[in-house]
Every structure is written in C-alpha cells, then in structure tokens.
Motif scaffolding. Structure first.
Motif, short mmCIF file in Angstrom:
data_model
loop_
_atom_site.label_atom_id
_atom_site.label_comp_id
_atom_site.label_asym_id
_atom_site.label_seq_id
_atom_site.Cartn_x
_atom_site.Cartn_y
_atom_site.Cartn_z
N PHE A 134 37.15 -7.51 22.17
CA PHE A 134 38.36 -8.25 21.83
C PHE A 134 38.24 -8.91 20.75
N ASP A 135 38.53 -8.20 19.41
CA ASP A 135 38.43 -8.70 18.25
C ASP A 135 39.58 -9.74 17.80
N LYS A 136 40.58 -9.87 18.53
CA LYS A 136 41.77 -10.61 18.37
C LYS A 136 41.28 -12.09 18.78
N LEU A 137 40.26 -12.17 19.58
CA LEU A 137 39.65 -13.60 19.80
C LEU A 137 39.40 -14.41 18.40
N LEU A 138 39.07 -13.50 17.37
CA LEU A 138 38.79 -14.09 16.27
C LEU A 138 39.88 -14.53 15.36
N SER A 247 54.84 -9.73 23.31
CA SER A 247 53.90 -8.75 23.22
C SER A 247 52.56 -9.66 22.88
N PRO A 248 51.46 -9.26 23.47
CA PRO A 248 50.51 -9.76 23.22
C PRO A 248 49.71 -9.31 22.02
N ASN A 249 50.39 -8.38 21.56
CA ASN A 249 49.94 -7.76 20.05
C ASN A 249 50.67 -8.16 18.86
N SER A 250 51.73 -9.17 19.19
CA SER A 250 52.47 -9.54 17.93
C SER A 250 52.17 -11.08 17.86
N GLY A 273 42.48 -10.32 7.72
CA GLY A 273 43.15 -11.55 8.27
C GLY A 273 44.05 -10.87 9.31
N LEU A 274 45.18 -11.72 9.55
CA LEU A 274 46.14 -11.32 10.58
C LEU A 274 46.51 -9.75 10.46
N VAL A 275 46.89 -9.09 9.34
CA VAL A 275 47.39 -7.79 9.23
C VAL A 275 46.45 -6.76 9.83
N GLY A 276 45.10 -7.02 9.72
CA GLY A 276 44.15 -6.17 10.29
C GLY A 276 44.01 -6.31 11.83
N MET A 277 44.56 -7.32 12.47
CA MET A 277 44.05 -7.54 13.78
C MET A 277 45.38 -7.47 14.79
N TRP A 278 46.77 -7.62 14.30
CA TRP A 278 47.66 -7.52 15.09
C TRP A 278 48.77 -6.49 14.56
N ARG A 311 41.27 -6.57 -2.64
CA ARG A 311 41.01 -8.15 -2.62
C ARG A 311 39.28 -8.04 -3.00
N GLY A 312 39.10 -8.61 -4.34
CA GLY A 312 37.73 -8.44 -4.72
C GLY A 312 37.59 -6.91 -5.56
N LYS A 313 36.58 -6.33 -5.14
CA LYS A 313 36.53 -4.71 -5.31
C LYS A 313 36.69 -3.87 -4.42
N GLU A 314 37.40 -4.36 -3.30
CA GLU A 314 37.51 -3.34 -2.29
C GLU A 314 39.24 -3.28 -1.86
N GLU A 315 39.56 -2.15 -1.61
CA GLU A 315 40.90 -2.08 -0.93
C GLU A 315 40.70 -1.75 0.46
N LYS A 316 41.80 -2.50 1.17
CA LYS A 316 41.73 -2.50 2.33
C LYS A 316 43.05 -2.17 2.93
N ASN A 317 42.89 -1.29 4.24
CA ASN A 317 44.14 -0.67 4.86
C ASN A 317 44.52 -1.55 5.96
N ALA A 318 45.77 -1.79 6.50
CA ALA A 318 46.17 -2.25 7.73
C ALA A 318 47.32 -1.57 8.05
N SER A 319 47.91 -1.82 9.54
CA SER A 319 48.79 -1.20 10.06
C SER A 319 50.01 -2.06 10.38
N ALA A 320 49.79 -3.50 10.21
CA ALA A 320 50.91 -4.36 10.87
C ALA A 320 52.20 -4.15 10.33
N ALA A 321 53.23 -4.37 11.07
CA ALA A 321 54.47 -4.35 10.67
C ALA A 321 54.78 -5.77 10.27
N MET A 322 55.56 -5.88 9.14
CA MET A 322 56.03 -7.48 8.66
C MET A 322 57.40 -7.84 9.15
N VAL A 323 57.84 -8.82 9.70
CA VAL A 323 59.28 -9.16 10.18
C VAL A 323 59.41 -10.47 9.58
N PHE A 324 60.47 -10.64 8.83
CA PHE A 324 60.98 -12.09 8.34
C PHE A 324 62.15 -12.30 9.15
#
Length: 685
Positions: A134-138, A247-250, A273-278, A311-324
C-alpha cells in the motif's frame, strides 16, 4: 400526483438496485446518521456499513447499524480520547483502531515508522510488507483498520513499545468489473444516472437534468487518466466534497501552498509525489495556489499537457487527474463583461493563457444549487468504496474513439481542443455506459456537452490571449448526413445563430446592446399582407424603448418609401413584424435601421445579402448614431456566424480597435444614411 409517481419510481429503483447489486448498496441516510457523530470520510463509514448493513431488510439494517456504531465507538480514535485508546492498547497488549496512517522511512535505524493522525502516535515500527503493498501510506496517508501491539522492553533503549501487527486499508479488497457491466444492462440511462447521483449522496428527483450532468462531470477525473478540470462557482455547492469524502483514491490539497517535491518529484528521496500515488489531485480554493519553487507552475503546465514532467536528468510519467476548484465572488454576468471566468486564479496564473489552454473542461459551478437538506438523498446508492473501485478499474479502459464511429469534429478545433473533447467524451461514456453499449444519439448528447465545456475554456482564452484563440465556433459533423452542428456556451451566447445561404425576404439579423448591457443577436421577421397600412409588432412584450425604435423605422419607411422604390405601397398593405431574442439577454433598442431594411426587403420581395448582420441605429429624421463597443459588437457578429456586417460610416475610425485576425473573418459594408443602408443590405448598387 407527480410526487407520488416520483415516489413509485424511487421505490422501484431501490428494489431493482438491491436485486441487481445485492450487498453492494447501502441506504444513504444511514451514512448521514452516523456521519454526524464521527468525523471520518464517507468511504470509511460505508466500508463498515457495507460489511454489516448492505441489505434492504429492516431488522438486519438495525442490527448492522448497532454493530457499526459499536465498532466506531470502541475502535475509531477521536483525538480527544487518544490517551484512553493508548491506555487500552497497553492494558490489553493488543487493540484494533481505525485511524489515518502515514508512513515514513527512518534511515538512521533503517525502519519504516507509522504516524497515527488522531491517536497522535509517531515513530511506530511497521513492516515493509505493508509499505510495498500500500504505497499510498508514504504519500498523504490512508485510513486503515490497524492492530497495534504493546511490548515494553527495558533492555532496549529508546525503543517504541507500540508496534503495528496488522494493517488493512479501508478499501474494497477486490472488484469484479464484469458484475458492473452486467448489472448496468438492467437499468435505463436515466435510472443509471439517478443511481450514480444517489451514490454520491444527492437526490436526483430534486435536480434538473443539466445539473445531474454537471455532478457526473465531477466524477470524470476519477475515471479518466490525466484529466484536467476546473470548477468555479458560489460557495456551498459541494465542489470539493467528491474529491475529499467519496474516494480513497483522491486527495484534496487544501491551503494552496505546495512544493514541486511534494506534488511531483522529491530529488533527495528520489520518490514521485502526489501525482504518482493518487488517481486525482484536487486543489481547493484556487485563489491560494502558491509554489515555493519558481518553476512550479511551469512543471505543472508540462505535466497537464503531457502526463510527464522532467526533474533532474529523468523524465517521469504519472496518470493523476488535476482538478481546480474555487469560488467566484461576483456574478457571472459581471465577470464575463469586465474580465474572464478564470479571474479567481492567482495572478501568476490568471493571465497565463498557456496554463488554461491545458484545461479539458470548465464546469459552470454557478449552475449547481447550494446544498440544502432536500438535496441529500435517503434512498439506496452504491457503497462509495465499491463505486470508487469501479471508477479506478475504468481508468484502464478508454472510449475516446467513440466519436469517430459517427462524427467528425469541426475545423475550428485544434489538437488541444480535440484531445480535451475526446477525454471528456471517454470519461462520460465510462460513467454512463461502462458496458460499452451506446447509440449514435447517446454519443452526440455526450459530445455536445463535452464541446460546451471546452468552448467555455476557449472563450476565456480569447479574452486573455487575444487573436491566437479566436476560433471558438465549435462544431461536429454527422458522418452520415454531413450536417454540421454548432455548440454554444449558455452564459456567452453564440452558436451558429445566423445560418448560411440566402434568407427569406423581410428577415434581418441585427446586433445590439440588450437590457443587461450585454451585446446580443436578434432576428426581425417581416411579412407583408393585404391591408390598410397597419404595422403590427409581436415578440416585443412591454419593452417601450424597443417599440419606439421599431415605430421610428416604420415612420421613416412610410415617409421615404418612394425614394427607395415606386413599387412599395404603404396604404394597401399591412406590415407584420416579429422579433426574436436569439440569446435570451433581453431586447435591444438599436433596431430602427435593421427594421427599415426588413420592411423594404419584405415589401420588395428581395432578401438581404447572405449571412448579413446590421449594426447601428437612427432617429426618425434619419440621423445615424455611432456604434458603442464597436470591436466587441463585431466579435459577437462573427461568433454568431456573420459573413458581412452593415456598419455606419461614422464607425470607420473604430476599425483600428478591431484585432486583424477578427477583421479578416467578416466583410465590413459601410452605409452613410438609412436609404444607403437599404440598398447595400439588399445588394442593390
């Protein structure tokens, strides 16, 4: 009678829901009963209700309710009773609690340590097994049922006597998506919408159809990867409720202040960070969004556009939606006239058109009613944890190609617009037709709704970014009939109000300032019949100024008709006129020149030039007045589909205020006096 019918439908829907999804639904008033006494998210309560009270048998519900209350009273940790619970753990040696748990690695002793939100315990050792599973604990922490052991060892210095012996997140352990697909077939579209609305706690019988769609759109970020959505509106309409409670996923980021490390990537710990976990990251109160890092907004823009960030030398992907989500303090009319609908965003974003161009949908929060007791449902809906897992499962699928079966998008949509439309359509279809069975009409309904939300974004971009965003005439083409349908934005007016091709004799379009001060498009329809020279007006209501302007036109017409054509008779004909307010903003009184043209067009049986709009006004003596807000008036004409605009010669000087990109879309035709206007409108040299 209607209420009784509604009641019957409700009972039928409750029964059907319990039959088709036995054990997966709960009576929503039970949640409200317990919620008042326990400050836990709804998905925590309904997880327990789902275990003990997911039935329609009253006796079982009563027993289950008592069981849930007992568990909450004995195991849910209230912050003010934390010491009592700690004492119980010590006295019993082991005790189960319900609390929000966050985990961090302590590298000094190479151990993961848990922190309990309400219990107030820190540094409690926890096995890495739970962290891996359960990596969302982190990141942000999750609500769990936790067994805590107590063992005090005198020989080991500084050891924590508390220890996590078992941990179970409050989430459905498994989800059979085929069960949802099969169950959906038992419901009509309207029934299914009502089921979804009830599942989020609202009562659909008290809501208009359009409001139901808005509430469903709030759920799209939970089913669609990398979906960017914005909702601004009055306070108290439940904008953040779905993302915080449902939702426990948001996760809801309150207070606005954030860092790139927390949100995207921490360079020192090398963790996403958050965009990778939620599944969904929601920013509450957009006016307060601040980044401590200078490049924060730039990285956010990068992520919103591509779903990745460097970030730094790496490019990271994530799938989190962004809501404002945020509040609009002025009326929408005022905001549209004086500024733009993104104005509540912080200054560094408010004028950044590139940031807002990444928004897939702007949900009009001002159309959603404020929460009232009668809007809260007491009927059956899905256990929110079940529906949250259904949403999560749907993120693995896509319906973005559904449009292509039946429709083609119009040429005013660029690549970003197309991407936004496809994502919205996909998300709404996942919610409404998860089993993938939908008709052409059902797709077009969703498509129109998707086009409207993206056009709302584009209309604001036009105000912020000028010429670059002038293509807002959004449309879609039916592949079968090749018919093009234009979609407008209610608060903005617009749409293809002026059809292409020659109109009928006596029909004239005019642009002018309505009662509210907004500029609108109006249609005058004149008909000439045998009579005695009467002038009958309809559609004017009690608007005195509009009546006077039309009478001015008729008086000028009777006095000067022979200067226009000897064939016009004002004594042996009656002139009937009807006016339509095409955008519903209130009638204008700038009608005299246009109505004179309409009278002559009807009398001569000659239509006006194709796609022509008339602007300007005159006195009974024929004096032409200058057009106020010339550039804005021209913009409204173009948005409505005008190809030519008949303009008073006095406004020639104002051409320099019109952006060149707008000017090339319309042919200006200048007139010096009322009779000149008639000849030019009818295409007579």
């Amino acid at each position: 009678m209607e209420e009784r019918a509604n009641e019957g439908l409700t009972i039928d829907l409750d029964k059907k829901l319990n039959d088709v999804f036995a054990g997966r639904v709960v009576r929503k008033d039970l949640t409200n009963l317990i919620k008042e006494g326990a400050n836990v998210p709804i998905y925590v309560l309904e997880y327990l209700l789902g275990m003990y009270a997911a039935t329609d048998d009253e006796d079982s519900i009563r027993e289950g309710l008592e069981r849930v209350k007992k568990i909450l009273s004995e195991n849910f940790v209230r912050p003010d009773e934390a010491e009592k619970i700690k004492s119980r753990i010590r006295e019993y040696g082991q005790y189960s609690v319900i609390d929000k748990v966050t985990v961090a690695l302590n590298p000094k002793i190479d151990t993961y340590e848990a922190e309990f939100s309400n219990l107030g315990l820190k540094g409690v050792p926890i096995s890495s097994i739970y962290v891996k599973e359960f990596d969302k604990l982190l990141v942000g922490g999750i609500w769990c049922m936790v067994k805590i052991d107590y063992f005090y060892d005198e020989e080991v210095k500084n050891s924590n006597p508390f220890n996590v012996s078992s941990l179970q997140p409050i989430q459905m352990p498994n989800m059979d998506i085929a069960e949802v697909f099969e169950g959906r077939k038992s419901f009509t579209k309207d029934e299914w919408i009502d089921v979804l609305i009830r599942s989020i706690g609202m009562e659909p019988t008290q809501l208009e159809e359009r409001v139901k769609w808005h509430l469903l759109l709030r759920l799209v970020p939970l089913v669609e990867n990398n979906y960017n959505m914005c909702e601004l509106g009055p306070r108290g309409t439940g904008k953040s409720h779905v993302y915080k409670e449902l939702s426990p996923n948001s996760i809801l980021v309150s207070g606005g202040q954030s860092t790139v490390a927390n949100l995207f990537y921490n360079m020192s710990t090398r963790k996403v960070g958050l965009v990778g976990m939620w599944d969904c990251v929601t920013f509450d109160e957009v006016a307060g969004i601040r980044f401590k890092d200078k490049d924060g907004i730039q990285i956010m823009k990068d992520y919103m556009a591509s779903g990745s960030f460097a970030r730094g030398k790496e490019e990271k992907n994530a799938s989190a939606a962004m809501v404002f989500v945020g509040n609009i303090n002025q009326s929408v009319d005022t905001l549209i006239k004086t500024s733009h609908l993104f104005a509540p965003f912080p200054e560094e974003m408010a004028n950044d058109s590139a940031f807002f161009d990444r928004m897939h949908y702007y949900l009009p929060g001002w159309e959603i009613p404020k929460m009232r007791p009668d809007l809260i449902t007491e009927k059956y809906g899905f256990i929110v944890d079940y529906i949250a897992e259904f949403f999560r499962e749907m993120r693995k699928r896509t319906f973005s190609d559904a449009i292509d079966r039946y429709f083609k998008l119009g040429n005013n949509l660029n690549q970003r617009d197309t991407n936004a439309i496809r994502k919205t359509v996909s998300g709404m279809l996942k919610l409404l037709y998860p089993h993938g069975e939908f008709t052409k009409e059902e797709v077009s309904e969703v498509l129109e709704y998707a086009l409207e939300g993206r056009r709302r974004v584009k209309e604001q971009l036009k105000k912020i970014g000028g010429m670059e965003f002038y293509d807002v005439m959004f449309s879609y083409i039916d592949k079968e009939t090749l018919e093009e349908h234009y979609v407008s934005v209610p608060e903005q007016g617009g749409g293809k109000l002026i059809p292409e091709g020659m109109g009928k004799p006596g029909h004239v379009y005019v642009a002018g300032h309505g009662h509210s001060g907004m500029i609108g498009i109006y249609k005058l329809e004149n008909q000439v019949v045998s009579g005695t020279g009467k002038f009958d007006k309809s559609g004017v209501g009690s608007n005195r100024e509009a009546k006077e302007s039309l009478d001015t036109a008729f008086r000028f017409f009777t006095a000067n008709s022979k200067s226009i054509s000897n064939t016009i008779s004002t004594k042996t004909k009656d002139y009937l006129m009807h006016i339509s307010d095409l955008q519903g903003i209130g009638l204008t009184d700038e009608l005299a020149v246009a109505e004179l043209i309409g009278l002559c067009s009807g009398a001569l049986g000659k239509p006006t030039q194709e796609s022509l709009v008339v602007i300007g006004n005159m006195t009974v003596g024929g004096t032409i007045s200058k057009v106020e807000e010339f550039a804005n008036t021209l913009q409204v004409c173009v948005d409505a589909g005008a190809k030519k605009v008949l303009i008073p010669a006095a406004s020639v000087m104002d051409l320099q205020t019109v952006p060149p990109d707008l000017l090339v879309k319309v042919q200006p035709v200048f007139y010096s006096d009322p009779i000149d206007a008639v000849f030019k409108a009818l295409g007579v040299s």
